[in-house]
Design a protein around this motif. Sequence first.
Motif, PDB file in Angstrom:
ATOM      1  N   ARG A 187       0.860  -1.184   0.000  1.00 35.07           N
ATOM      2  CA  ARG A 187       0.000   0.000   0.000  1.00 35.07           C
ATOM      3  C   ARG A 187       0.891   1.227   0.000  1.00 35.07           C
ATOM      4  O   ARG A 187       1.788   1.354   0.835  1.00 35.07           O
ATOM      5  CB  ARG A 187      -0.903   0.007   1.218  1.00 35.07           C
ATOM      6  N   ALA A 188       0.642   2.125  -0.935  1.00 35.31           N
ATOM      7  CA  ALA A 188       1.436   3.350  -1.032  1.00 35.31           C
ATOM      8  C   ALA A 188       1.090   4.288   0.117  1.00 35.31           C
ATOM      9  O   ALA A 188      -0.042   4.310   0.607  1.00 35.31           O
ATOM     10  CB  ALA A 188       1.167   4.047  -2.361  1.00 35.31           C
ATOM     11  N   ARG A 189       2.065   5.056   0.509  1.00 38.02           N
ATOM     12  CA  ARG A 189       1.797   6.130   1.471  1.00 38.02           C
ATOM     13  C   ARG A 189       0.931   7.170   0.755  1.00 38.02           C
ATOM     14  O   ARG A 189       1.003   7.308  -0.471  1.00 38.02           O
ATOM     15  CB  ARG A 189       3.100   6.750   1.947  1.00 38.02           C
ATOM     16  N   LEU A 231       1.607   9.144  -2.722  1.00 42.53           N
ATOM     17  CA  LEU A 231       2.746   8.538  -3.413  1.00 42.53           C
ATOM     18  C   LEU A 231       2.345   7.313  -4.245  1.00 42.53           C
ATOM     19  O   LEU A 231       3.189   6.513  -4.632  1.00 42.53           O
ATOM     20  CB  LEU A 231       3.828   8.155  -2.396  1.00 42.53           C
ATOM     21  N   GLU A 232       1.070   7.202  -4.536  1.00 46.54           N
ATOM     22  CA  GLU A 232       0.540   6.030  -5.226  1.00 46.54           C
ATOM     23  C   GLU A 232       1.217   5.782  -6.580  1.00 46.54           C
ATOM     24  O   GLU A 232       1.679   4.677  -6.860  1.00 46.54           O
ATOM     25  CB  GLU A 232      -0.979   6.166  -5.428  1.00 46.54           C
ATOM     26  N   LEU A 256       5.103   5.097  -6.352  1.00 49.49           N
ATOM     27  CA  LEU A 256       5.359   3.711  -5.978  1.00 49.49           C
ATOM     28  C   LEU A 256       5.189   2.806  -7.191  1.00 49.49           C
ATOM     29  O   LEU A 256       6.020   1.939  -7.449  1.00 49.49           O
ATOM     30  CB  LEU A 256       4.440   3.269  -4.843  1.00 49.49           C
ATOM     31  N   LYS A 310      -1.796  -3.282 -10.483  1.00 52.92           N
ATOM     32  CA  LYS A 310      -2.407  -2.179  -9.744  1.00 52.92           C
ATOM     33  C   LYS A 310      -3.839  -2.567  -9.398  1.00 52.92           C
ATOM     34  O   LYS A 310      -4.580  -3.046 -10.262  1.00 52.92           O
ATOM     35  CB  LYS A 310      -2.393  -0.920 -10.613  1.00 52.92           C
ATOM     36  N   GLY A 349      -3.876   3.044  -4.678  1.00 52.16           N
ATOM     37  CA  GLY A 349      -2.587   2.942  -4.004  1.00 52.16           C
ATOM     38  C   GLY A 349      -2.171   1.550  -3.595  1.00 52.16           C
ATOM     39  O   GLY A 349      -1.155   1.379  -2.933  1.00 52.16           O
ATOM     40  N   TRP A 374      -0.807  -2.082  -4.687  1.00 53.18           N
ATOM     41  CA  TRP A 374      -0.049  -2.718  -5.766  1.00 53.18           C
ATOM     42  C   TRP A 374       0.250  -4.161  -5.386  1.00 53.18           C
ATOM     43  O   TRP A 374       0.403  -4.487  -4.209  1.00 53.18           O
ATOM     44  CB  TRP A 374       1.259  -1.969  -6.004  1.00 53.18           C
ATOM     45  N   LEU A 406       8.127   5.016   0.190  1.00 50.05           N
ATOM     46  CA  LEU A 406       6.937   5.107  -0.655  1.00 50.05           C
ATOM     47  C   LEU A 406       5.765   4.251  -0.188  1.00 50.05           C
ATOM     48  O   LEU A 406       4.614   4.588  -0.449  1.00 50.05           O
ATOM     49  CB  LEU A 406       7.286   4.716  -2.093  1.00 50.05           C
ATOM     50  N   ALA A 407       6.042   3.144   0.472  1.00 53.02           N
ATOM     51  CA  ALA A 407       4.984   2.203   0.854  1.00 53.02           C
ATOM     52  C   ALA A 407       4.788   2.197   2.363  1.00 53.02           C
ATOM     53  O   ALA A 407       5.702   2.496   3.133  1.00 53.02           O
ATOM     54  CB  ALA A 407       5.330   0.800   0.369  1.00 53.02           C
TER      55      ALA A 407
END
Length: 126
Positions: free
Chosen positions: A11-13, A16-17, A20, A44, A50, A52, A83-84
């Motif tokens: 999971r992206a922060r 930042l989807e 990432l 995705k 967000g 992945w 990022l994650a």
Amino acid sequence: MESLKNITILRARPGLEEVLGRELERLVQPCRAAIGCLQYRVHKSEDEAGVWCIYETWRSRQDLRDNLRHARMEGYFNVLRHLAEPKFELLTFSEVSTLPAASNVTRPARWRSLPHSTRAQAHRPT
């Protein structure tokens, strides 16, 4: 020797989807070129922004370990830390069934073509 499948869900922060996603895509070619890599794909989520998924198949557990210890992965893990989200899922599978030969496989019916399906009934206009 059985091949090994790994599924990693990240999971992206917030915010930042896409960054990432680009970083995950940068790993595809180097990992596919790694000794023992049979498949390496990045997906995705269609359901949750967000999220992945990395789906990879390795010839053996040792090949996977060797890839994870490679120098390129150290930089990758550093990027992921920024990022994650820190919590992610890593699941490893070995296949227990085999698929029939392609010539014996028939195309499955679509959901909407099954009148007894609860999904088809749920979307039927009244």
